[in-house]
Write a protein that holds these residues in place. Structure first.
Motif, PDB file in Angstrom:
ATOM      1  N   LYS A 309      32.527  27.839   4.497  1.00 56.42           N
ATOM      2  CA  LYS A 309      32.878  26.564   5.126  1.00 56.42           C
ATOM      3  C   LYS A 309      33.299  26.779   6.573  1.00 56.42           C
ATOM      4  O   LYS A 309      32.927  26.004   7.465  1.00 56.42           O
ATOM      5  CB  LYS A 309      34.001  25.893   4.341  1.00 56.42           C
ATOM      6  N   GLU A 313      31.264  25.358  10.010  1.00 54.71           N
ATOM      7  CA  GLU A 313      31.908  24.638  11.106  1.00 54.71           C
ATOM      8  C   GLU A 313      31.506  25.251  12.445  1.00 54.71           C
ATOM      9  O   GLU A 313      31.296  24.544  13.442  1.00 54.71           O
ATOM     10  CB  GLU A 313      33.436  24.688  10.924  1.00 54.71           C
ATOM     11  N   ALA A 317      30.143  24.065  16.533  1.00 57.18           N
ATOM     12  CA  ALA A 317      31.361  24.041  17.347  1.00 57.18           C
ATOM     13  C   ALA A 317      31.030  24.195  18.828  1.00 57.18           C
ATOM     14  O   ALA A 317      29.971  24.714  19.209  1.00 57.18           O
ATOM     15  CB  ALA A 317      32.300  25.151  16.900  1.00 57.18           C
TER      16      ALA A 317
END
Length: 738
Positions: A309, A313, A317
């Motif tokens: 996870k 992300e 980013a």
């Protein structure tokens, strides 16, 4: 300056340098403590050869036996033989009379690091030492000729050396190396040492037999570190916190302490407990009876799911380190007629050396010695110095044969540190620490976990106008060499292996708009240099995506690559070699499908093409692999063939079977039943093509071709099934190698 260099800095440690050390580099012999000689059969450590040492690299005995000094580590890759060939080529000695020995890092340090870098990794064994070891051989030859000329009272220009014999050409007088070796050892080492032109090589480039005891390895007579025996030696087994960063909260050793053969139960640092006993089995079974309570710390809830996870992300980013860029990718993507996107995942991997981590140490208040299966003797020595609490001149390390390395036994000397810390609690007694397989599997320094998002822009004429590659994952250097990351303003350049702008790991494609960046997402799982390192996953990301772009633009996969590789003729040459070798332009047999990939890494250009079939939608049979490698110069072609074949075992095992997962902060896989590798029956035939690009290039061999195994197979599987697999290992997608 890193920890190893600090520990080995003569100025900082104020070493006592004996008067026998000559600044010009002529080493005139030394001897070691008697206990070290017990390890000589296992490691061929240097003995006292003062009278016949010709410079630092060559010892010649009166019977014409030639001993070459080797400081790089042998892990099956043939480094010892290759380095000996380099020295022997310039020395002009009789190859049948050649053998080798290991100087110790402690003695090298006392002699102002006369043997240079001991590190063996990154396919550097030959490519970063070829020049100075060749000069060592050439200097020794010049000294031997000078000694003979002095005896005959003739000019050296009238003398030549060949096959360990020196001949005075005008008169025909002859002498052997052994007869003049003592006189030669007393001469100054020449400062101007010319090397042969490659066109004159007679031994370099020849497939000579290895000199490192292959028959002993095959028959089981080879002594590895785990086999080492010293007088009065005890054996230790250890357990460290299963959660990285955890500590020992408490332990009850009462039952273990009363068991047969147990000498002591000790805490090692703040995170481990060990048992010292007469035998390994006694130590292991007693350790199982020690009731250890662990403090898992802050990492007890981390899992593979939470790590993934975090990586996901990072794919979108804003905080990312740009390493390779040209043009305006954002503009190209916004103006594209079509966009292609793919997301990939590559897991943690263990080195899984057949010999688990082990080291032997003996500590007294006045000295500390260690016998270590090490890829870097100087790193081991630094660890011994730091753990022993003694000055460097009172410490030494003796190399013992390695039962596998793959990067685990280089920068990471945790097992050496543990051995010394245990030995300090048993003063004057040699203690051999042996990890269990479970400890080795769960206390590794793992290949970094990584995700990647590839995005490309295609215009209305089916041209690729932009490529964006976003890496999201772990940094090895942030943990192992943070000073390098700090010097690069927070960026880890190692993460970009194979897709760097230039250099030995430079990308071999050109696009008008390009950005390759890295969103660094570090975990509590310690990363390490796993054979081939980051080029392995980067090759999958970019080479399978090249196939997707070829399909999207309506081009053949080889032609698409050639179109974007025009600036890299050596890369094109290896690509063409495997395409021709696999018969790319000819129809394959019914039910057989092909795939290929190419890459530049460790200074070499490599490519692979494969043929495979798929049964029942998920059973993959790889029939053959054609591999091309261009390392510039090749020292031993037979060994290159073996290394290329072996690299595919590694690459295919990682593709189909291997992964390390995390639950409750700890590694799930404990042994080979859950961290599998491919079997001999699954291994395809490998056909190796060697291309010598020449020039000034000396590329690596042991690691580069690992990277092209997986993408070549993945591209062929797509052609066979119509499915793109972007998550490794394939077993998680139900794919089997048969």
């Amino acid at each position: 300056m890193n920890a190893r260099d600090q520990a080995l800095n003569p100025a900082r440690r104020d070493f006592i340098i004996g008067s026998s050390l000559l600044g010009a580099g002529l080493a005139i012999g030394f001897s070691f403590p008697s206990i070290a000689k017990a390890a000589v059969p296992a490691a061929k450590n240097v003995t006292n050869t003062a009278a016949n040492e010709i410079g630092a690299w060559v010892v010649i005995k009166p019977d014409d036996t030639v001993i070459v000094r080797v400081v790089r580590s042998e892990m099956g890759q043939g480094t010892i033989t290759g380095l000996a060939q380099l020295i022997a080529e310039e020395l002009e000695c009789d190859w049948s009379r050649i053998t080798y020995e290991y100087p110790t890092p402690g003695e090298s340090l006392k002699r102002k690091r006369i043997w240079g870098d001991f590190s063996t990794g990154g396919s550097r064994g030959i490519r970063t030492s070829h020049e100075y070891v060749r000069k060592g051989g050439a200097a020794a030859r010049m000294m031997l000729i000078q000694a003979a000329a002095n005896q005959w009272n003739v000019p050296t220009s009238e003398c030549v050396a060949a096959n360990s014999v020196i001949t005075h050409t005008p008169s025909g007088r002859k002498t052997t190396f052994g007869k003049v070796s003592v006189a030669a050892s007393q001469l100054p080492v020449p400062t101007e040492v010319p090397l042969k032109d490659p066109k004159e090589w007679k031994l370099i480039g020849k497939s000579v037999n290895r000199i490192d005891g292959m028959s002993d390895k095959v028959t089981g007579r080879q002594i590895y570190a785990i086999d080492l025996k010293l007088p009065g030696m005890l054996v230790a087994n250890i357990k460290e916190s299963p959660v990285f960063g955890g500590k020992v909260k408490s332990y009850d050793a009462a039952k273990a302490q009363s068991m047969k053969g147990v000498r002591k139960v000790v805490q090692v640092g703040d995170s481990a407990v060990a048992v010292v006993a007469d035998t390994f089995w006694q130590a292991k079974t007693a350790l199982d009876q020690v009731n250890i309570v662990w403090d898992n710390g802050a990492n007890g809830d981390v899992s593979s799911a939470s790590i993934k996870k975090m990586l996901e992300e990072g794919l979108n980013a804003d905080d990312a380190f740009v390493h390779n860029t040209n043009g305006d990718v954002k503009s190209a993507l916004s103006n594209a007629s079509k966009k292609i996107e793919a997301t990939y995942f590559y897991p943690f991997l263990n080195h899984a050396t057949l010999e688990p981590q082990t080291a032997t140490a003996k500590w007294t208040p006045d000295s500390c010695e260690a016998w270590v299966p090490t890829q870097d003797g100087e790193a081991s020595l630094a660890a011994v110095i730091a753990a022993s609490g003694l000055p460097a001149e009172k410490c030494n390390v003796y190399k013992v044969n390695l039962g596998g390395g793959f990067g685990r036994r280089g920068a990471f000397q945790d097992y050496t540190t543990q051995a010394v810390n245990i030995a300090k609690q048993m003063p004057g007694v040699p203690v051999k620490l042996i990890w269990t397989r479970e400890e080795d599997m769960t206390q590794g320094r793992y290949h970094p976990v990584m995700m990647c998002k590839m995005t490309a822009a295609i215009d209305d004429k089916k041209n690729v106008t932009g490529l964006n590659m976003r890496l999201s994952g772990q940094s090895i250097l942030a943990t192992v060499r943070p000073a390098v990351v700090a010097a690069n303003k927070g960026k880890d350049p190692l993460a970009f292996q194979g897709v760097e702008p230039t250099g030995e790991h430079g990308i071999t494609y050109s696009f008008p708009n390009l950005t390759i960046d890295h969103a660094m997402r570090n975990t509590h799982v310690p990363p390490g240099f796993w054979r081939g390192v980051n080029v392995n996953q980067n090759a999958i990301f970019i080479e399978t995506f090249m196939d997707e772009l070829a399909e999207a633009t309506g081009m053949d996969a080889v032609e698409f690559r050639r179109k974007h590789m025009k600036d890299f003729p050596r890369a094109v040459a290896v690509l063409n070699a495997v395409a021709d070798g696999i018969g790319w332009t000819k129809p394959a047999a019914p039910g057989v499908y092909r795939g290929l990939a190419q890459m530049r890494s460790f200074g070499s250009y490599v490519a692979a093409a494969c043929e495979l079939s798929v049964k029942n939608g998920n059973e993959v049979k790889i029939h053959r692999i054609v591999a091309a490698t261009d390392p510039g110069y090749v020292v031993n072609p037979a060994q290159v063939n073996r290394q290329v074949s072996g690299s595919f075992v590694y690459g295919l095992s990682a593709l189909f079977e291997e992964e390390i997962t995390i639950e409750k902060g700890a590694v799930v896989q404990k042994n080979f039943d859950t961290f599998n590798s491919i079997r001999l029956s699954q291994m395809p035939k490998v056909e190796t093509i060697i291309i010598q690009g020449g020039g000034k290039d000396w590329g690596g061999v042991g690691e580069p071709t690992i990277a092209v195994a997986a993408p070549a197979v993945l591209n062929a599987i797509y052609r066979a099934t119509g499915k793109r697999y972007r998550t490794v290992p394939l077993k998680n997608s139900g794919i089997k190698l048969v």
